[in-house]
Design an enzyme around this catalytic site. Structure first.
Site, PDB file in Angstrom:
ATOM      1  N   TYR A  17       0.798  -1.234   0.000  1.00  0.00           N
ATOM      2  CA  TYR A  17       0.000   0.000   0.000  1.00  0.00           C
ATOM      3  C   TYR A  17       0.827   1.279   0.000  1.00  0.00           C
ATOM      4  O   TYR A  17       0.274   2.369  -0.116  1.00  0.00           O
ATOM      5  CB  TYR A  17      -0.928   0.012   1.227  1.00  0.00           C
ATOM      6  CG  TYR A  17      -1.887  -1.149   1.243  1.00  0.00           C
ATOM      7  CD1 TYR A  17      -3.003  -1.163   0.413  1.00  0.00           C
ATOM      8  CD2 TYR A  17      -1.670  -2.246   2.068  1.00  0.00           C
ATOM      9  CE1 TYR A  17      -3.879  -2.234   0.405  1.00  0.00           C
ATOM     10  CE2 TYR A  17      -2.543  -3.328   2.068  1.00  0.00           C
ATOM     11  CZ  TYR A  17      -3.643  -3.310   1.230  1.00  0.00           C
ATOM     12  OH  TYR A  17      -4.507  -4.369   1.222  1.00  0.00           O
ATOM     13  N   HIS A  22      -4.422   6.121  -0.964  1.00  0.00           N
ATOM     14  CA  HIS A  22      -4.899   6.088   0.424  1.00  0.00           C
ATOM     15  C   HIS A  22      -3.771   6.392   1.410  1.00  0.00           C
ATOM     16  O   HIS A  22      -4.032   6.732   2.562  1.00  0.00           O
ATOM     17  CB  HIS A  22      -5.482   4.697   0.723  1.00  0.00           C
ATOM     18  CG  HIS A  22      -6.831   4.710   1.375  1.00  0.00           C
ATOM     19  ND1 HIS A  22      -7.630   5.822   1.494  1.00  0.00           N
ATOM     20  CD2 HIS A  22      -7.527   3.696   1.961  1.00  0.00           C
ATOM     21  CE1 HIS A  22      -8.762   5.499   2.117  1.00  0.00           C
ATOM     22  NE2 HIS A  22      -8.719   4.219   2.416  1.00  0.00           N
ATOM     23  N   ASN A  71      -9.203   1.836   8.143  1.00  0.00           N
ATOM     24  CA  ASN A  71     -10.542   1.891   8.735  1.00  0.00           C
ATOM     25  C   ASN A  71     -10.556   1.660  10.236  1.00  0.00           C
ATOM     26  O   ASN A  71     -11.588   1.854  10.873  1.00  0.00           O
ATOM     27  CB  ASN A  71     -11.476   0.888   8.047  1.00  0.00           C
ATOM     28  CG  ASN A  71     -11.700   1.239   6.590  1.00  0.00           C
ATOM     29  OD1 ASN A  71     -11.276   2.277   6.104  1.00  0.00           O
ATOM     30  ND2 ASN A  71     -12.373   0.356   5.879  1.00  0.00           N
ATOM     31  N   ASP A  96      -6.130  11.377   2.740  1.00  0.00           N
ATOM     32  CA  ASP A  96      -6.568  11.515   1.357  1.00  0.00           C
ATOM     33  C   ASP A  96      -8.030  11.964   1.327  1.00  0.00           C
ATOM     34  O   ASP A  96      -8.789  11.674   2.241  1.00  0.00           O
ATOM     35  CB  ASP A  96      -6.404  10.190   0.609  1.00  0.00           C
ATOM     36  CG  ASP A  96      -7.228   9.071   1.236  1.00  0.00           C
ATOM     37  OD1 ASP A  96      -7.094   8.831   2.456  1.00  0.00           O
ATOM     38  OD2 ASP A  96      -8.023   8.439   0.521  1.00  0.00           O
ATOM     39  N   ASN A 117     -13.650   6.449   6.175  1.00  0.00           N
ATOM     40  CA  ASN A 117     -13.728   5.551   7.325  1.00  0.00           C
ATOM     41  C   ASN A 117     -12.588   5.725   8.319  1.00  0.00           C
ATOM     42  O   ASN A 117     -12.759   5.494   9.518  1.00  0.00           O
ATOM     43  CB  ASN A 117     -13.811   4.095   6.861  1.00  0.00           C
ATOM     44  CG  ASN A 117     -15.139   3.812   6.180  1.00  0.00           C
ATOM     45  OD1 ASN A 117     -16.171   4.348   6.562  1.00  0.00           O
ATOM     46  ND2 ASN A 117     -15.105   2.978   5.154  1.00  0.00           N
TER      47      ASN A 117
END
Length: 194
Positions: A17, A22, A71, A96, A117
């Site tokens: 990631y 994100h 989240n 973001d 979230n």
């Protein structure tokens, strides 16, 4: 004694990631740490932390990157806030934002989570939405692409060319909030680029 600010960069853990939209919040924290030549280390709150100062004699900055997925960022953030004794009013969350075009920043305190979230979980864990947000625009996906997939994609080539400037400006915004206050930072960073 100089006040302490908690600056959180939201994102997801692990190399899969690292370069995704994100994780732009964590990219901004990497920039803030690089400017001060400080390294992140593990913290018992479930985050990586770098302790530094805005500049010598000025506010202390606790830069925090939760080890959890986006989240469920709230637990590590609340743990750091408790550990360092920082209230929501001196907490800045960098994240973001789909509803802001790429290459644009928006700064605010409090309000709703706008469907984000990570922000929702932080507000719940802190027991207050009244923290400062540095909302780093990533724009909406083209066509019918699912926004959930879009945020987990790496930046496009055209975006990557401008990404260092976008991240640098977001880091400047964090520094300006701490140094001059939110209103002054908004006046500077909400203005259109020449």
């Amino acid at each position: 004694m100089a006040e302490t600010w908690l600056v959180i960069g939201l994102g997801n853990p692990g190399p899969r990631y690292e370069a995704t939209r994100h994780n732009v919040g964590q990219m901004v924290l990497d920039e803030l740490a690089a400017r001060r030549s400080v390294a992140f280390r593990a913290h018992k709150a479930g985050a990586r932390v770098a302790e530094t100062w805005l500049r010598p004699g000025a506010a202390k900055l606790i830069l925090g990157k939760p080890n959890s997925f986006m989240n469920v960022s709230g637990g590590p953030v609340a743990g750091l806030a408790r550990f360092y004794g920082v209230d929501p009013g001196r907490t800045i969350v960098v994240h973001d934002e789909l509803d802001i075009p790429f290459d644009t920043l928006k700064l605010k305190t409090g309000g709703g989570h706008g469907g984000h979230n990570g922000v929702r979980d932080v507000a719940k864990a802190l027991g207050s939405p009244d923290f400062v947000r540095v909302r780093v625009g990533i724009g909406r996906p083209p066509g019918r692409q699912d926004p959930a997939d879009w945020v987990l994609d790496p930046f496009a080539a055209a975006e990557r060319a401008n990404l260092p400037l976008h991240i640098s400006e977001a880091a400047d915004a964090v520094e300006d909030i701490v140094d001059a206050g939110l209103v002054a930072a908004q006046q500077k960073h909400h203005a259109p680029r020449p």
